[in-house]
Scaffold this motif. Structure first.
Motif: not given
Length: 293
Positions: A127-135
């Protein structure tokens, strides 16, 4: 009574460590926020992510389903809050990014580790990695009016996630001496991130608390409802379900304030949302945790 004690044992270390950082600054002691943050995101957190993925025993099918759910959750938040910001005539550059992106690293990872153990950590880092990609792409585009796709390619957290996923897929393992080294580096991440949250909150100031309160409450309610609905739609198991809902409900990340300040959005308004949503999470996250456990 047992569930209350369990929830207290999970959340108390998280907020006590953040409280240490807050108190440290208020006592006038030095804390080099930029150095510690860089150390965390360059070494400690990537090491934690890589080892967690490499050693996870979560079936590949469940990880894939959770990844799709996390992507859907982020898209759902972007759509829901995009419509809200437009209808409310709020400044898109200032408010949309903090409404979408939560503090899935500094607060989300520790909570998921304490609540769900190693299996929860595996889901949480996805989840953190996906947040990082989006942000680092859409999030920066919202604030700056331009993307930052090159920055994604330079982020150690992204590469740690990709390498960890490759090692998991191929069932590879690093040599024991390297694994032990990475584990030691990763063990720094949780206390370092939590203390840094407290330091950052202690240094923020705002004159827009009233607006921040109702926006933070709205963010929490929408994130909880959407997180719950998304987890049910993808039929996640108990651990993945709990991690998704918790990560969706994390408060506004301090990075949202830093981006607003860097690109001349209303950083005072974002600082208020960071402060209020973090304080709100002290009471809200234990309740949410009690529901999903």
């Amino acid at each position: 009574m047992n569930i209350l004690l369990t929830v207290f044992e999970i959340v108390a270390p998280v907020f006590l460590l953040a409280g240490i950082g807050f108190t440290w600054v208020k006592l006038g002691f030095e804390y080099r926020l930029e150095f510690v943050t860089r150390l965390a995101v360059t070494l400690a957190v990537p090491s934690l992510i890589f080892v967690a993925l490499m050693q996870t025993e979560i079936p590949a099918g469940e990880l894939t389903r959770f990844t799709l759910a996390a992507i859907a959750g982020h898209i759902g938040l972007a759509v829901a809050f995009g419509v809200f910001v437009r209808l409310s005539n709020l400044d898109r550059r200032t408010y949309l990014s903090p409404l979408i992106f939560g503090n899935t690293g500094n607060l989300g990872l520790p909570l998921c580790i304490f609540a769900f153990g190693q299996a929860g950590l595996g889901f949480a880092v996805i989840f953190l990695a996906i947040t990082a990609l989006f942000s680092f792409t859409y999030g920066i585009y919202l604030v700056a009016g331009k993307g930052a796709f090159g920055k994604v390619a330079r982020e150690p957290m992204v590469w740690a996630t990709l390498l960890g996923a490759l090692f998991l897929w191929q069932d590879w393992e690093t040599p024991l001496f390297l694994t032990n080294t990475l584990e030691l580096l990763g063990q720094m991440a949780i206390p370092m991130m939590l203390i840094t949250v407290g330091v950052a909150i202690a240094r923020l100031t705002t004159r827009k608390l009233g607006q921040a309160i109702w926006l933070s409450v709205l963010k929490l309610l929408v994130c909880f409802a959407l997180g719950w609905a998304t987890a049910r739609f993808f039929d996640l198991d108990a651990t993945a379900f709990g991690v998704l809902v918790l990560q969706m409900c994390t408060p506004v990340a301090v990075t949202s304030y830093l981006l607003a300040e860097r690109f001349d959005a209303d950083s005072d308004a974002v600082a208020g949302m960071v402060m209020v949503s973090t304080v709100l999470s002290v009471g809200a996250l234990p309740i949410i945790l009690a529901i999903v456990l």
